[in-house]
Design an enzyme around this catalytic site. Structure first.
Site, PDB file in Angstrom:
ATOM      1  N   TYR A  17      -2.299  -0.727  10.179  1.00  0.00           N
ATOM      2  CA  TYR A  17      -2.431  -1.132   8.777  1.00  0.00           C
ATOM      3  C   TYR A  17      -1.132  -0.833   8.028  1.00  0.00           C
ATOM      4  CZ  TYR A  17      -3.921  -0.908   3.875  1.00  0.00           C
ATOM      5  OH  TYR A  17      -4.020  -1.072   2.515  1.00  0.00           O
ATOM      6  N   SER A  74       0.852  -1.187   0.000  1.00  0.00           N
ATOM      7  CA  SER A  74       0.000   0.000   0.000  1.00  0.00           C
ATOM      8  C   SER A  74       0.885   1.232   0.000  1.00  0.00           C
ATOM      9  CB  SER A  74      -0.896   0.010   1.243  1.00  0.00           C
ATOM     10  OG  SER A  74      -1.546   1.249   1.413  1.00  0.00           O
TER      11      SER A  74
END
Length: 270
Positions: A155, A142
């Protein structure tokens, strides 16, 4: 690795970018094993495959269940005869809160799905991929895996782990027939918030639809990722935001972090 006539496993294949990866691979002549925890979502993917559905097999499995993951290679090989590639796409985000307010159940879930799910899949399939004339592993990290995002710290930590796991694996596999790609998507227009069970937290911060025009469509993201696979790219940045922030972060990490803080901090609960 050109995907035509190859067998590729895609996790998170029931919706969003995973579904688009499945459909795009099928359209390019690949056979696909779609893995997802949601059986009804996989059924919808199968119905969308249309004329290609004979080349699609679906498997309901939780990537955090190591025993279930270790059973997948045998199931896929039994169906297709071999396996040439995996795309570790399954992922969840955390509730949009500061670390001090994040409970351990959420922390465990985010780490287990994003990092350990990717690790389990890679370990399970790697021996079979090494036996192929050519093969490919693609792991979805990401933009938050190289750039700190307030409210998504765990995350980001999980996705940063995916980044280093993938880059380390790439180095270990130099000189073999297996190529490895790490992918850094920016904002993609998927339903990851719903699937992560954090939609209420995000909606409380404002209307998500107002920013949807800034998000890259998942089918376009899928095409970019598959192009990266077919060109054996070391890393793939998906979206203008990911490319821009990667450049800024390389020049001045602290300035990039401050920029994201200024964009996001007002959205965090006090």
């Amino acid at each position: 690795m050109k995907v035509q006539n190859k067998v590729v496993v895609v996790t998170g294949g029931g919706n969003g970018m995973g579904r688009e990866l499945v459909l795009a691979l099928l359209s390019k002549g690949a056979s696909v094993a779609a893995v997802d925890i949601n059986a009804s979502a996989l059924e919808e993917t199968l119905s969308l495959a249309g004329i290609h559905r004979a080349k699609l097999a679906t498997y309901v499995a939780n990537v955090t269940d190591r025993a279930a993951v270790e059973a997948l290679p045998g199931q896929v090989i039994s169906r297709f005869g071999t396996v040439d590639g995996i795309i570790n796409n399954a992922g969840v985000i955390q509730p949009f809160v500061r670390l001090k307010d994040l409970d351990y159940a959420a922390i465990d879930r985010v780490m287990n799905v994003n990092l350990f799910g990717t690790l389990y899949m890679t370990k399970a399939f790697l021996p079979h991929l090494l036996a192929r004339p050519e093969a490919h592993i693609t792991n979805i990290s990401s933009m938050g895996g190289f750039l700190p995002v307030p409210g998504q710290t765990i995350y980001g930590a999980a996705k940063a782990g995916v980044k280093l796991l993938t880059e380390g694996l790439n180095s270990e596999l130099l000189g073999t027939n297996v190529r490895v790609t790490v992918v850094f998507p920016g904002a993609i227009g998927t339903n990851i918030a719903v699937n992560s069970g954090v939609m209420d937290s995000l909606q409380a911060m404002g209307d998500l639809k107002e920013s949807s025009h800034k998000m890259l469509a998942p089918d376009k993201a899928a095409r970019i990722i598959i192009d990266g696979i077919e060109n054996n790219r070391y890393r793939v940045l998906v979206g203008a935001d990911a490319r821009f922030m990667d450049a800024v972060y390389r020049l001045n990490p602290q300035r990039a972090a401050r920029f994201i803080y200024n964009q996001m901090s007002a959205l965090l609960p006090k």
